[in-house]
Design a protein around this motif. Structure first.
Motif, PDB file in Angstrom:
ATOM      1  N   ILE A  98      31.319  41.642  37.775  1.00  0.00           N
ATOM      2  CA  ILE A  98      30.638  41.997  36.532  1.00  0.00           C
ATOM      3  C   ILE A  98      31.626  42.782  35.680  1.00  0.00           C
ATOM      4  N   ALA A  99      31.581  42.561  34.374  1.00  0.00           N
ATOM      5  CA  ALA A  99      32.524  43.225  33.469  1.00  0.00           C
ATOM      6  C   ALA A  99      31.800  43.661  32.207  1.00  0.00           C
ATOM      7  N   ALA A 100      32.321  44.725  31.601  1.00  0.00           N
ATOM      8  CA  ALA A 100      31.775  45.206  30.329  1.00  0.00           C
ATOM      9  C   ALA A 100      32.824  46.103  29.679  1.00  0.00           C
ATOM     10  N   THR A 101      32.598  46.411  28.416  1.00  0.00           N
ATOM     11  CA  THR A 101      33.552  47.224  27.654  1.00  0.00           C
ATOM     12  C   THR A 101      32.931  48.556  27.277  1.00  0.00           C
ATOM     13  N   LEU A 102      33.696  49.620  27.483  1.00  0.00           N
ATOM     14  CA  LEU A 102      33.325  50.954  27.040  1.00  0.00           C
ATOM     15  C   LEU A 102      34.469  51.482  26.186  1.00  0.00           C
ATOM     16  N   GLU A 103      34.140  51.861  24.960  1.00  0.00           N
ATOM     17  CA  GLU A 103      35.152  52.237  23.981  1.00  0.00           C
ATOM     18  C   GLU A 103      36.151  51.081  23.874  1.00  0.00           C
ATOM     19  N   ASP A 104      37.422  51.310  24.197  1.00  0.00           N
ATOM     20  CA  ASP A 104      38.390  50.223  24.071  1.00  0.00           C
ATOM     21  C   ASP A 104      38.847  49.697  25.430  1.00  0.00           C
ATOM     22  N   VAL A 105      38.125  50.059  26.508  1.00  0.00           N
ATOM     23  CA  VAL A 105      38.543  49.689  27.853  1.00  0.00           C
ATOM     24  C   VAL A 105      37.622  48.617  28.423  1.00  0.00           C
ATOM     25  N   ARG A 106      38.209  47.518  28.849  1.00  0.00           N
ATOM     26  CA  ARG A 106      37.465  46.466  29.538  1.00  0.00           C
ATOM     27  C   ARG A 106      37.448  46.797  31.023  1.00  0.00           C
ATOM     28  N   ILE A 107      36.267  47.014  31.576  1.00  0.00           N
ATOM     29  CA  ILE A 107      36.114  47.391  32.974  1.00  0.00           C
ATOM     30  C   ILE A 107      35.601  46.181  33.751  1.00  0.00           C
ATOM     31  N   VAL A 108      36.352  45.795  34.770  1.00  0.00           N
ATOM     32  CA  VAL A 108      35.999  44.648  35.606  1.00  0.00           C
ATOM     33  C   VAL A 108      35.720  45.173  37.009  1.00  0.00           C
ATOM     34  N   ASN A 109      34.473  45.044  37.443  1.00  0.00           N
ATOM     35  CA  ASN A 109      34.018  45.561  38.735  1.00  0.00           C
ATOM     36  C   ASN A 109      33.911  44.393  39.717  1.00  0.00           C
ATOM     37  N   LEU A 110      34.628  44.500  40.856  1.00  0.00           N
ATOM     38  CA  LEU A 110      34.761  43.373  41.777  1.00  0.00           C
ATOM     39  C   LEU A 110      34.404  43.756  43.203  1.00  0.00           C
ATOM     40  N   TYR A 111      33.796  42.797  43.894  1.00  0.00           N
ATOM     41  CA  TYR A 111      33.634  42.888  45.339  1.00  0.00           C
ATOM     42  C   TYR A 111      34.316  41.658  45.940  1.00  0.00           C
ATOM     43  N   VAL A 112      35.553  41.834  46.347  1.00  0.00           N
ATOM     44  CA  VAL A 112      36.368  40.743  46.872  1.00  0.00           C
ATOM     45  C   VAL A 112      35.840  40.355  48.258  1.00  0.00           C
ATOM     46  N   PRO A 113      35.762  39.065  48.574  1.00  0.00           N
ATOM     47  CA  PRO A 113      35.297  38.658  49.907  1.00  0.00           C
ATOM     48  C   PRO A 113      36.126  39.292  51.014  1.00  0.00           C
ATOM     49  N   ASN A 114      35.467  39.576  52.128  1.00  0.00           N
ATOM     50  CA  ASN A 114      36.161  40.176  53.271  1.00  0.00           C
ATOM     51  C   ASN A 114      37.090  39.179  53.952  1.00  0.00           C
ATOM     52  N   GLY A 115      36.646  37.957  54.147  1.00  0.00           N
ATOM     53  CA  GLY A 115      37.473  36.944  54.782  1.00  0.00           C
ATOM     54  C   GLY A 115      37.226  36.743  56.257  1.00  0.00           C
ATOM     55  N   SER A 116      36.511  37.666  56.892  1.00  0.00           N
ATOM     56  CA  SER A 116      36.048  37.537  58.276  1.00  0.00           C
ATOM     57  C   SER A 116      37.170  37.547  59.308  1.00  0.00           C
ATOM     58  N   ALA A 117      37.994  36.497  59.333  1.00  0.00           N
ATOM     59  CA  ALA A 117      39.087  36.399  60.305  1.00  0.00           C
ATOM     60  C   ALA A 117      40.167  35.504  59.739  1.00  0.00           C
ATOM     61  N   VAL A 118      41.405  35.838  60.020  1.00  0.00           N
ATOM     62  CA  VAL A 118      42.531  35.055  59.524  1.00  0.00           C
ATOM     63  C   VAL A 118      42.397  33.616  60.015  1.00  0.00           C
ATOM     64  N   GLY A 119      42.497  32.667  59.066  1.00  0.00           N
ATOM     65  CA  GLY A 119      42.412  31.256  59.401  1.00  0.00           C
ATOM     66  C   GLY A 119      41.020  30.667  59.356  1.00  0.00           C
ATOM     67  N   SER A 120      40.002  31.496  59.186  1.00  0.00           N
ATOM     68  CA  SER A 120      38.623  31.009  59.151  1.00  0.00           C
ATOM     69  C   SER A 120      38.303  30.396  57.791  1.00  0.00           C
ATOM     70  N   ASP A 121      37.157  29.719  57.705  1.00  0.00           N
ATOM     71  CA  ASP A 121      36.718  29.170  56.417  1.00  0.00           C
ATOM     72  C   ASP A 121      36.508  30.283  55.398  1.00  0.00           C
ATOM     73  N   LYS A 122      35.983  31.413  55.852  1.00  0.00           N
ATOM     74  CA  LYS A 122      35.771  32.543  54.937  1.00  0.00           C
ATOM     75  C   LYS A 122      37.091  33.124  54.442  1.00  0.00           C
ATOM     76  N   TYR A 123      38.091  33.053  55.271  1.00  0.00           N
ATOM     77  CA  TYR A 123      39.428  33.513  54.880  1.00  0.00           C
ATOM     78  C   TYR A 123      39.998  32.618  53.783  1.00  0.00           C
ATOM     79  N   GLU A 124      39.863  31.305  53.969  1.00  0.00           N
ATOM     80  CA  GLU A 124      40.332  30.367  52.949  1.00  0.00           C
ATOM     81  C   GLU A 124      39.564  30.552  51.647  1.00  0.00           C
ATOM     82  N   TYR A 125      38.258  30.818  51.763  1.00  0.00           N
ATOM     83  CA  TYR A 125      37.451  31.080  50.565  1.00  0.00           C
ATOM     84  C   TYR A 125      37.957  32.324  49.834  1.00  0.00           C
ATOM     85  N   LYS A 126      38.311  33.349  50.596  1.00  0.00           N
ATOM     86  CA  LYS A 126      38.833  34.576  49.986  1.00  0.00           C
ATOM     87  C   LYS A 126      40.086  34.294  49.177  1.00  0.00           C
ATOM     88  N   LEU A 127      41.001  33.524  49.727  1.00  0.00           N
ATOM     89  CA  LEU A 127      42.245  33.212  49.022  1.00  0.00           C
ATOM     90  C   LEU A 127      41.964  32.370  47.774  1.00  0.00           C
TER      91      LEU A 127
END
Length: 260
Positions: A98-127
């Motif tokens: 989610i993102a929004a602007t306050l004054e002149d600053v664009r703030i981008v708030n992120l929850y990056v996927p964890n990835g679960s385990a190296v090589g897993s489908d969730k890991y590939e999704y994260k990348l």
């Protein structure tokens, strides 16, 4: 302007902790991750009673992001599709941006996927998700040069940010994840602003609930603020507040506060 990021690991479970923290730390903007609640059930009133304007994007039981601001924000946008169109709609099914602007600053708030385990489908999704983030940030940069990205990145940038030596098989510290952080974010010019004020290691924002993680300070620094060069010199301070992690039934993360 003070901007805080905090993965609260369920806003309904920790609404009182968040309101108490805001009363003691009245930041201008609070960026939350893992709110874990659909929008209609979000506990709005405790925060609105404090004077905050709420902008939320949630889902049941998982993920979810929110912005609380003392001043109304403009140009609120949810997900990547707001800039990149339907081609990336699948990456917006999980509520992580989610993102929004306050004054002149664009703030981008992120929850990056964890990835679960190296090589897993969730890991590939994260990348893949980080590649889409790269395209989104480029598009955002075409509109403004004053951007603050913050949130739970689920990546420790280097071994200073982990309590122990890491292995290539460690999720959140694998070579591919760190390379993605470099190529998809830092190579666009973004600066890990925490490092402007703290070059040494041993500063952590997340501790595993298991095996006495917090009691033994077995932590990781995975919650970050990244600024464009146009904002670098405006940064006055960036610090991790570990006090909420000492509370009963805390989130496994704690707030990171940036002052511009």
């Amino acid at each position: 302007m003070k901007i805080a990021t905090w993965n609260v690991n369920s806003i309904r479970t920790r609404a009182e902790q968040v309101t108490n923290w805001l009363q003691a730390n009245p930041v201008d903007v609070l960026c939350l991750q893992e709110t874990k609640v659909v929008d209609r059930d979000f506990p709005r009133s405790p925060f609105e009673d404090l004077g905050y304007h709420l902008y939320i994007s949630g889902q049941k039981s998982y993920n979810g992001v929110a912005l609380f601001s003392q001043t109304p924000m403009s140009d609120v946008a949810i997900g990547f599709s707001s800039l990149l169109g339907d081609a990336v709609a699948e990456f917006d099914l999980q509520k992580r941006a989610i993102a929004a602007t306050l004054e002149d600053v664009r703030i981008v708030n992120l929850y990056v996927p964890n990835g679960s385990a190296v090589g897993s489908d969730k890991y590939e999704y994260k990348l893949q998700w980080l590649q889409v983030l790269h395209d989104y940030l480029k598009a955002t940069g075409d509109r403004t040069d004053k951007i603050c990205i913050c949130g739970d990145f689920n990546i420790a940038p280097d071994d200073r940010d982990v309590y122990r030596d890491t292995k290539d098989t460690d999720i959140m510290a694998s070579p591919a994840e760190r390379e993605a952080l470099q190529t998809q974010i830092l190579d666009l010019g973004f600066i890990d602003i925490f490092r402007k004020f703290h070059e040494d290691g041993g500063h952590y924002s997340w501790w595993d609930y298991r095996r006495g993680g917090f009691a033994n300070n077995r932590g990781w620094r995975i919650d970050h603020h990244y600024l464009t060069p146009a904002l670098r010199d405006r940064a006055r301070h960036c610090a991790i507040d570990i006090a909420p992690r000492r509370l009963e039934r805390p989130s496994d993360h704690t707030p990171v506060v940036l002052e511009l």
